[in-house]
Every structure is written in C-alpha cells, then in structure tokens.
Design an enzyme around this catalytic site. Structure first.
Site, PDB file in Angstrom:
ATOM      1  N   LYS A  10      33.365  67.700 -34.636  1.00  0.00           N
ATOM      2  CA  LYS A  10      33.243  69.085 -34.188  1.00  0.00           C
ATOM      3  C   LYS A  10      32.876  69.910 -35.406  1.00  0.00           C
ATOM      4  CE  LYS A  10      36.102  73.079 -33.093  1.00  0.00           C
ATOM      5  NZ  LYS A  10      37.368  73.601 -32.588  1.00  0.00           N
ATOM      6  N   GLY A  39      42.455  81.077 -31.860  1.00  0.00           N
ATOM      7  CA  GLY A  39      43.892  81.285 -31.944  1.00  0.00           C
ATOM      8  C   GLY A  39      44.387  82.592 -31.374  1.00  0.00           C
ATOM      9  N   ASN A  97      43.957  74.503 -27.846  1.00  0.00           N
ATOM     10  CA  ASN A  97      44.922  74.079 -28.855  1.00  0.00           C
ATOM     11  C   ASN A  97      46.111  75.026 -28.919  1.00  0.00           C
ATOM     12  OD1 ASN A  97      46.333  73.097 -31.021  1.00  0.00           O
ATOM     13  ND2 ASN A  97      44.629  73.040 -32.430  1.00  0.00           N
ATOM     14  N   THR A  98      45.857  76.218 -29.454  1.00  0.00           N
ATOM     15  CA  THR A  98      46.966  77.143 -29.685  1.00  0.00           C
ATOM     16  C   THR A  98      47.825  77.389 -28.448  1.00  0.00           C
ATOM     17  OG1 THR A  98      45.546  78.221 -31.298  1.00  0.00           O
ATOM     18  CG2 THR A  98      47.526  79.404 -30.635  1.00  0.00           C
TER      19      THR A  98
END
Ligand code: SF4
Lengths: 66, 255, 369
Positions: B96, B157, B205-206
């Site tokens: 990535k 995020g 993710n976050t």
C-alpha cells in the site's frame, strides 16, 4: 570497531557475522529485514556477512499499521 | 459467487483492516477468525534494539494477505525503498503506497504516489495506492499499473466518515480498477454507504482498533460491508439524479 | 374558495401568450424544483418544454418509482347501460345517435361481472350513460351489490350526483368515482353539449368535490384531450387535482388522460393531441403532482401504452369492451368509444412483467362490513 545500527553509532568489540549479531541482540531473524550499507540483504546471506568497521545496518520489522 | 480479485488473488471478504493502534494486538487473531478478514495492513519500522516488543506478525494468521504500507515515506523514492524492504522481509509482494509529507492533516501526495506506483508496478508489486480522491490521479494510477485505487473518505484516523462521497462516487463510475475506500471511515454505516455506492472494499483501522470493543466493532463492520455490497448488487433505484439517463424514455416519439 | 374561482383567477391571464414566451432556462429551472408552483407546471406545458421531454421523462420516471414503485394497477370498465339523455357531440352514446340501446338486468350484470372476474381483475369501473334521478341511483346501487362479491374495488363513472347520493353509493361499496369535466373552457363546454342536464357546467365541475365530501376513497378527474387547446386544458386539470388534493387530504386524487381521436360519424376533435403532446401532458402532470395516480385507458394503442408505462402511469385499463354486455356476448358494436389496445388482461400483464413492472389487480381487501 564502530558501526551504525538504526542510526545509532555503536562500538563492537569483536567482528561477528550479521546473523550472530542479530541473535546476540535478542532479535528473531525470521521476522526481520536488513539493509546492509544501503542495500537490502537477503536473509540467506546473513550468516556469510562479516560485520566490519564503518558498516551501516538498518534492521527493520513489521509493526501494526494502517 | 461475488469475488474481488486483486493481484490475481480471489478475495471473499471486502473488509480490509489495519493492524495499527490496537491496545492489544492479540485481538487481531480472533477478529480475523470471526470476520473472515483476508487482507491486513502492516507497517515497517526500525526494530527497537532494546528488545521486548513481540512482532506484529505473530498475531496475524498466516493465511492473511499482508499489505505492508509505506508509511513514513515523504516522497516516491522513500516509498519505493520501503516497499522493497517489505518485500525482502518475505511477506509477499503487495504494497500500500502511502506518501505523506504533510504532518498536519496527513494528506497523501498524489504526484509522488503515482511515481512510486509506476516503479513498483513495473517491479511486479501488487500496488494499492492510498490517494486523495481525484479523477485524473486515479486514471494516472490506472495507467501506472496500480492493482486498485484507495481514495480517502476523510483524513486518516479522523473517523469522520465518507466526506469525499461525491468524488469517490465519480471514481467508482469512471475507474476500471477496484476502488477501495481507505481512511476516515468511522462507523459501519459509513462502510455500508461506500459499498452501496459500488466501492470494491473498504479499509478500516482506527475505527476498529480504538473502539471500546474492537472485536465487536470488527464484526459490525464486516456485516455492514456485506450488507452494503449486497445492496449494491441488488441495484437500488436512483433517487435524485434525474439528469442521468440510463436509457432514453422518449426515444419512441422520434421513430 | 371553489375551484371555479380559481379558474376565474386566470380570466385575464392569456395562457397561449405566456406559453409562447417561455424560455429554455425557465423550463430547466422548473425541472430543478422539488415542488412546482402552478406557473412552473404551465411552463412545462410550453413549446419550449417540448424540447426537454427526455429530461422531464427521466424526472417523471424517478418520481413515479419513488412514490409508487414499479407497480401498475389494472382495472376494466363494465358498461351497465348506454341510455343517455345528453347530446355530447363527441360521444357515441349521445341521445341523437342511432345505436342499439341496452341496459343490463341483474342476471346480465352478474354474468358480465363473472366474465370479467374470470380474467383475474379485481377492480371494476361501472359505467352508465346519463340518466339522472332516483331510479338511476337505485339501479346503480343494485349493480354494486351484485358485483361486490367479485371485486375488491368498485368505481363508478356516471352522471354527476349530490353528496347524499355519493354517500349512499359509498355505503353500498363504491370506493372510487371518476368524472371528467371533458372541457374546462366554459364556452367550448357549452358548444359541445347540445342539450340535456349535462349542459350545467358547474354541477359537473363541482362533482369531484362532492365525492370528496362524501368521503369516497378515490376521485379521478380529467379533461377529454382533443376538445380544446390542450395546454390550457391540461393546466386546469392539474390545478383541479391540486385544488382537490390540498383541500381533501384523505382522498386519493387521480388524473386520467383520455385522448379523443374519433367520435360518432361526422364529429372531428377540434384540437387533436399528438403522441408527443400526450407525453408532455403526462410528464408535466407527474412533475406537478408527484403523488397522484395517473390513468391511461385502452383508447391508446398497445405500443404507445407500453412506452408510456415508465413515464408516470400508475393505472391502466385492460381487457376492455366499451359495449353494454360486451363481455357476455363478445361483440363490441355500439361501444362508447373505439378502443385501440385490444389485448387481453393476461397479455397486458405479461407486457408489464416483461418491462419489470408488477401488475396489480387487487390493491386492498375489505376485512369488515
Ligand atoms: S359523454 Fe356521457 S353524457 Fe355525454 S352522451 Fe356520452 S354517455 Fe351521455
């Protein structure tokens, strides 16, 4: 003999192979990647490389990331 | 069966997760087991020479596709270097690309990302570039050999959701490549929204790692992604885009 | 305020002049709006709007999907009687026209109902010519009572009545009424209706409102397209629907688009409406009244009906015979008007299914009384 490991200048008392050095530092060679003097060094070669004066090592491993 | 194929690999699960920011990384195994997640991002860092920390790979089931990111790269060159290191670590050839030189908003640099993509795709990497949603950049990434494009939904995020929705919708319509929405997705409903629009997958993710109960949240995301995908496949009726003629309705008057 | 006052409000407003001045920009602006004002509606009936039929069609299609889904209600008329005291120039049943007259008796009504019900239809529209008076209402109630067991929805299309008569019919089981003003222009109305009670323009104009007051569930209005300048007629039809809908929120206001192409021998419609114009009327009405049902009859040919389905139609007649007793003895001579779509109910259903629409023969079921 002075070497640079991950940006830190260190004094090594005796010459060792790269593989032995990693093991001595309590690192698990199976999950590492090493750049030796700016070049990626395949793990097959680690036991043949003799660390010498002025060498630069980057030792990396995976961490959590997104 | 509805499968996503990236880099020759058939994926059943369209939720990709990131392994960062977990308070307890040992949750990753159970999450993968419960959700069937197949692609997990990791980052490459200098090892802590004082030792101690367990390696993240110990927590990731072996059959997952590892997607190392190039976080920390501020230009194409650094991204390429990190990608090569990751490959040397023996974890496959997916990468990535993430090139960020802006420390305030952590927005990706599309130009450098395109350069890095071109180099790495040529070297045989399966390149998934994280990008700012921009149609021209996406097209350029396509030409550069990317395996998918990963536009952000909102800054990394932030959990702010699909703020770039209208543009991502255009990318989905105009790009041949799978469009994977990366970054910003904060809630399962937002993941479902992206999938309903036709995103190929979402990377979260976050929102999972920092949830009160990450395992439960991962399950919720997994279900939302499935629901959204099914809704997309079911072809919901359009709501307001009147001008978008699929087929002319008054053509018969001219015949 | 009555609807007639609304019509009067446009007395000094020259509709054709307005229409000729509408610009493409005004059409586009009207198309952008979620809620159309009467003037926007009129704009969409202009020659300028005729250049934007496709854009109108796309929006009309979306609005119809949004509010109704891919569903078309099917019904058929049942002609009870063609006796008529009026002389409407355009109608075959007019009293000056030498046709065979017939009024079905109870046994015949049951037989017709049975024959229609056998096609699967559950929504029926009972029609008669215009014979005012108590006997006619009683006859109608008898007919409703007879057909009730075969159908779940019973509509009537008969002469205008008072609120009390509508109430009696509602009690007997009628849930919808259809009445066309035929033509909103009063002078033209007067010239087309030579004699008989139908000459009373206002009695007819206010009939839909009386039906709303009698709490019939659905009221269906329309203008007979072709009798007069179509943009004006379509405009007042829309305004009438909107007036009723705003005033009687609990009534479903539907609009029909009957287009007259021919009539009795010797009659020619004065202002014929082309296919494209019919489409424009349909689309403009849909955009102005997004939630109103719109009915299309078998006066229109099969192919055109197929094309109009996605443009805003919600209700179609099928398996139609406009002759009294036509379903029992299979002929269609002396019908009220000539039908163009002769397909069976089944064929119309197949057509709808093939276009991705669901034909609905029964919209609800009575669970009490
Ligand atoms: S339109 Fe109605 S009232 Fe007029 S002649 Fe025909 S049946 Fe009679």
């Amino acid at each position: 003999m002075r070497v640079t490991v991950n940006g830190e200048s260190l004094e090594l008392s005796e010459s060792t192979t790269l593989l032995d050095y990693l093991i001595r530092r309590n690192l698990n060679p199976a999950v590492l990647v090493v750049e030796y003097n700016g070049k990626i060094l395949h793990r097959d070669h680690w036991s043949q490389i003799q660390i010498g004066d002025g060498d630069t090592l980057e030792i990396l491993s995976f961490v959590g990331g997104g | 069966m509805d499968k996503l194929i990236i880099g020759g690999r058939e994926l059943k699960n369209r939720l990709f997760i990131g392994s960062g920011k977990f308070a307890d990384e040992s949750l990753i195994g159970p999450i993968v087991a419960q959700t069937g997640v197949e692609v997990i991002t990791v980052a490459l860092r200098r090892v802590d020479l004082s030792g101690g920390k367990e390696n993240i790979l110990n927590y990731i089931p072996k059959d997952c596709v590892l997607l190392p990111n190039t976080s920390g790269a501020r230009n194409a060159e650094e991204a390429v270097r990190i990608a090569r290191l990751a490959q040397a670590a023996g974890c496959g050839n997916w990468v990535k690309i993430e090139v960020i030189s802006d420390n305030k908003y952590l927005l990706p640099d599309n130009n450098e990302t395109i350069k890095a993509t071109r180099i790495l795709a040529e070297e045989g990497f399966v390149v998934l570039p994280y990008m700012h949603p921009d149609l021209y950049a996406a097209k350029e990434l396509e030409r550069a050999g990317a395996a998918a494009v990963m536009p952000l939904g909102a800054p990394i995020g932030t959990n702010r959701g699909l703020k770039t929705k209208e543009i991502v919708r255009i990318l989905i319509e105009e790009c041949e490549l799978p469009v994977i929405v990366d970054a910003g997705i904060g809630k399962p409903s937002e993941a479902a929204e992206a999938m309903e629009m036709g995103a190929a997958a979402v990377l979260v993710n976050t929102a999972i790692a920092t949830a009160g109960n990450p395992t439960m949240m991962a399950n919720a995301f997994s279900q939302a992604v499935q629901a959204g995908r099914q809704a997309f496949l079911a072809q919901p009726g359009e709501t307001t885009e009147y001008a978008r003629a699929s087929s002319p309705l008054t053509g018969f008057l001219r015949s | 305020m009555s609807f007639h006052q609304i019509i009067e409000g446009y007395k000094d407003f020259h509709i054709p002049a307005y229409l000729s001045k509408v610009s493409a920009g005004e059409v586009k602006a009207a198309l952008q709006k979620d809620f159309l004002k009467p003037q926007d509606f009129l704009t969409l009936l202009s020659p300028a709007a005729a250049e934007h039929l496709e854009a109108m069609a796309q929006k009309a299609h979306q609005l119809t999907l949004q509010h109704f889904g891919r569903v078309i209600q099917l019904f058929t008329p049942l002609y009870l009687s063609n006796f008529c005291v009026n002389r409407c120039l355009y109608c075959n049943f007019n009293s000056g026209n030498a046709i065979g007259r017939r009024k079905l008796d109870a046994q015949e009504i049951r037989a017709e109902a049975k024959a229609i019900a056998a096609t699967g239809l559950k929504q029926i529209l009972l029609l008669t010519g215009d014979v005012p008076g108590k006997a006619a209402v009683d006859y109608l109630i008898e007919a409703v009572t007879l057909v009730r067991e075969y159908f779940t929805s019973i509509g009537i299309e008969v002469n205008p009545m008072g609120v009390d008569d509508y109430r009696r019919l509602a009690q007997a089981g009628v849930d919808s009424m259809t009445i066309y003003q035929e033509v909103y222009n009063q002078a033209v109305y007067d010239s087309l209706h030579l004699s008989g009670p139908k000459k009373d323009y206002h009695w007819r104009l206010n009939a839909p409102e009386r039906a709303c007051q009698a709490r019939l569930r659905t009221v269906n209005i329309g203008a007979l397209l072709g009798l007069h300048h179509w943009p004006t007629e379509a405009f007042f039809t829309g305004l009438h629907a909107s007036y009723l809908q705003n005033k009687y929120l609990d009534t479903e206001i539907n609009i029909s688009l009957p287009r007259i192409k021919s009539g009795p021998v010797g009659y020619q419609p004065q202002s014929p409406v082309s296919d494209a114009e019919l489409v424009q009327i349909l689309l403009a009405l849909r955009l102005f009244m997004p939630r109103s049902g719109i009915t299309l009859s078998t006066r229109e040919p099969a192919e055109l009906r197929n094309h109009l389905v996605p443009l805003g139609i919600t209700r179609m007649s099928a398996g139609v015979n406009t002759a009294v007793g036509g379903h029992i003895d299979g002929h269609s001579d002396d019908g009220q008007f000539r039908i163009s779509d002769e397909r069976s109910v089944d064929e119309v259903q197949q057509m709808l299914i093939s276009k991705g629409y669901q034909p609905v023969t029964q919209d609800w079921h009575h669970i009490a009384g």
